[in-house]
Design an enzyme around this catalytic site. Structure first.
Site, mmCIF file in Angstrom:
data_model
loop_
_atom_site.group_PDB
_atom_site.id
_atom_site.type_symbol
_atom_site.label_atom_id
_atom_site.label_comp_id
_atom_site.label_asym_id
_atom_site.label_seq_id
_atom_site.Cartn_x
_atom_site.Cartn_y
_atom_site.Cartn_z
ATOM 1 N N THR A 132 62.082 5.760 28.239
ATOM 2 C CA THR A 132 60.848 6.613 27.597
ATOM 3 C C THR A 132 59.803 5.808 27.403
ATOM 4 O O THR A 132 58.690 6.076 27.464
ATOM 5 C CB THR A 132 61.496 7.266 26.450
ATOM 6 O OG1 THR A 132 62.752 7.832 26.647
ATOM 7 C CG2 THR A 132 60.320 8.212 26.015
ATOM 8 N N GLY A 178 61.923 4.229 21.776
ATOM 9 C CA GLY A 178 62.942 5.320 22.000
ATOM 10 C C GLY A 178 64.047 5.351 21.076
ATOM 11 O O GLY A 178 64.303 4.460 20.294
ATOM 12 N N GLU A 194 64.448 -4.699 18.369
ATOM 13 C CA GLU A 194 63.856 -3.443 17.999
ATOM 14 C C GLU A 194 63.596 -3.205 16.557
ATOM 15 O O GLU A 194 62.751 -2.607 16.093
ATOM 16 C CB GLU A 194 64.483 -2.283 18.801
ATOM 17 C CG GLU A 194 64.413 -2.218 20.301
ATOM 18 C CD GLU A 194 65.409 -1.380 20.908
ATOM 19 O OE1 GLU A 194 65.009 -1.005 22.063
ATOM 20 O OE2 GLU A 194 66.098 -0.779 20.477
ATOM 21 N N GLY A 248 71.387 1.756 23.282
ATOM 22 C CA GLY A 248 71.864 1.951 24.567
ATOM 23 C C GLY A 248 71.430 1.063 25.491
ATOM 24 O O GLY A 248 72.211 0.591 26.334
ATOM 25 N N LYS A 271 68.066 14.131 22.850
ATOM 26 C CA LYS A 271 68.367 13.020 21.717
ATOM 27 C C LYS A 271 68.331 13.671 20.345
ATOM 28 O O LYS A 271 68.806 13.167 19.371
ATOM 29 C CB LYS A 271 67.374 11.895 21.892
ATOM 30 C CG LYS A 271 67.114 11.191 23.173
ATOM 31 C CD LYS A 271 68.180 10.443 23.763
ATOM 32 C CE LYS A 271 68.003 9.873 24.995
ATOM 33 N NZ LYS A 271 67.225 9.091 25.057
HETATM 34 C C1 5RP Z 1 67.308 0.062 23.852
HETATM 35 C C2 5RP Z 1 67.157 1.276 22.925
HETATM 36 C C3 5RP Z 1 66.386 2.340 23.840
HETATM 37 O O1 5RP Z 1 65.166 2.496 23.185
HETATM 38 C C4 5RP Z 1 67.317 3.624 23.743
HETATM 39 O O2 5RP Z 1 68.610 3.466 24.488
HETATM 40 C C5 5RP Z 1 66.765 4.688 24.540
HETATM 41 O O3 5RP Z 1 66.511 4.805 25.775
HETATM 42 P P1 5RP Z 1 65.814 5.586 26.695
HETATM 43 O O4 5RP Z 1 64.321 5.557 26.532
HETATM 44 O O5 5RP Z 1 66.118 5.128 28.065
HETATM 45 O O6 5RP Z 1 66.671 6.947 26.560
HETATM 46 O O7 5RP Z 1 67.397 1.571 21.917
HETATM 47 O O8 5RP Z 1 68.145 -1.077 23.133
#
Ligand code: 5RP
Length: 248
Positions: free
Chosen positions: A49, A103, A124, A117, A142
């Protein structure tokens, strides 16, 4: 909840529900437009994202001649910043950020998040913790009433490699569920984070006091960080199936 993006809502009603990828873009563009201004230091999250948010940041820098610096949360984010010709900084030079945008894997009604994820949760969380405002961008999948209802892979926990077995056992003994060492897609070995650590994915059952669980897991020797972000997010932007953007 505020709903915006009426032009897109009209588009969606003509052509049916929009896909998750388009919803990510709507959320990312709305967050960048509402929260980024000239002369700011911006934390840049990781995942799929955030790619749209960086696209929009670069577009605004070109069009509006915005003067911003970007602090990455991962190797991926660093590459994105460089590839888009944005100004790269770090927490040594910018320990206080105006805003961080990122994200999430799941967002509950109180803006408690599961993140990691992509395995970038530690950096982060550090970057989000340095920001005056932490803004989450996500598609409609989400959005969750309670953690665990949407994201079925569990809470990512970054661990020092030598400690992954005892940490996993302690978590399961104290909180139940299952803690799996995250493996590379090839299955050739564990996923290794940007900090050279491993990830445990802890699958839990039922609702919890997430402040308590987060604090307790962080106290286990060998745990570097958890993907539970409690009381950190100020706003969440969700791109919806009808082409609108919901802000919580
Ligand atoms: C990575 C993260 C991402 O922000 C989270 O997994 C969301 O990812 P996406 O935007 O691909 O759904 O925490 O460690």
């Amino acid at each position: 909840a505020v709903v915006c993006g009426s032009k897109n809502a009209r588009l969606a009603s003509r052509s049916g529900p929009i896909m998750a990828e388009e919803a990510k873009k709507l959320a990312a563009y709305a967050a960048v437009d509402n929260h980024v201004q000239n002369n700011q230091a911006v934390g840049v999250g990781s995942g799929s994202t955030i790619v749209y948010a960086v696209d929009r940041l670069a577009e605004r820098v070109r069009q509006e001649k915005l003067n911003i610096v970007c602090v990455p949360t991962s190797f991926q984010a660093r590459q994105l910043i460089l590839q888009h010709g944005l100004s790269l900084s770090d927490l040594d030079r910018h320990p206080e950020l105006d805003v961080a945008i990122d994200g999430a894997d799941e967002v509950d009604a109180r803006l408690t998040l599961i993140k990691g994820g992509g395995g970038c949760l530690t950096q982060e969380k550090i970057v989000a913790g340095c920001a005056k405002h932490f803004v989450v961008i996500a598609d409609y999948r989400k959005d969750s009433k309670a953690l665990g209802q949407q994201w079925k892979k569990g809470v990512p926990i970054e661990v020092i490699p030598m400690a992954h077995v005892p940490v996993g056992r302690t978590i399961v003994r104290r909180f139940g569920g299952v803690a799996n060492l995250r493996m590379a897609v090839s299955k050739a070995g564990p996923v290794v984070t940007d900090n050279c650590n491993f990830i445990l994915d802890w699958k839990f059952d039922g609702a919890r006091d997430w402040t308590e669980v987060n604090t307790a897991i962080k106290m286990i020797p060998g745990v570097v960080e958890t993907g539970l972000f409690v009381g950190m997010a100020d706003r969440a932007y969700f791109g919806m199936e009808d082409g609108s953007v919901q802000v919580r």
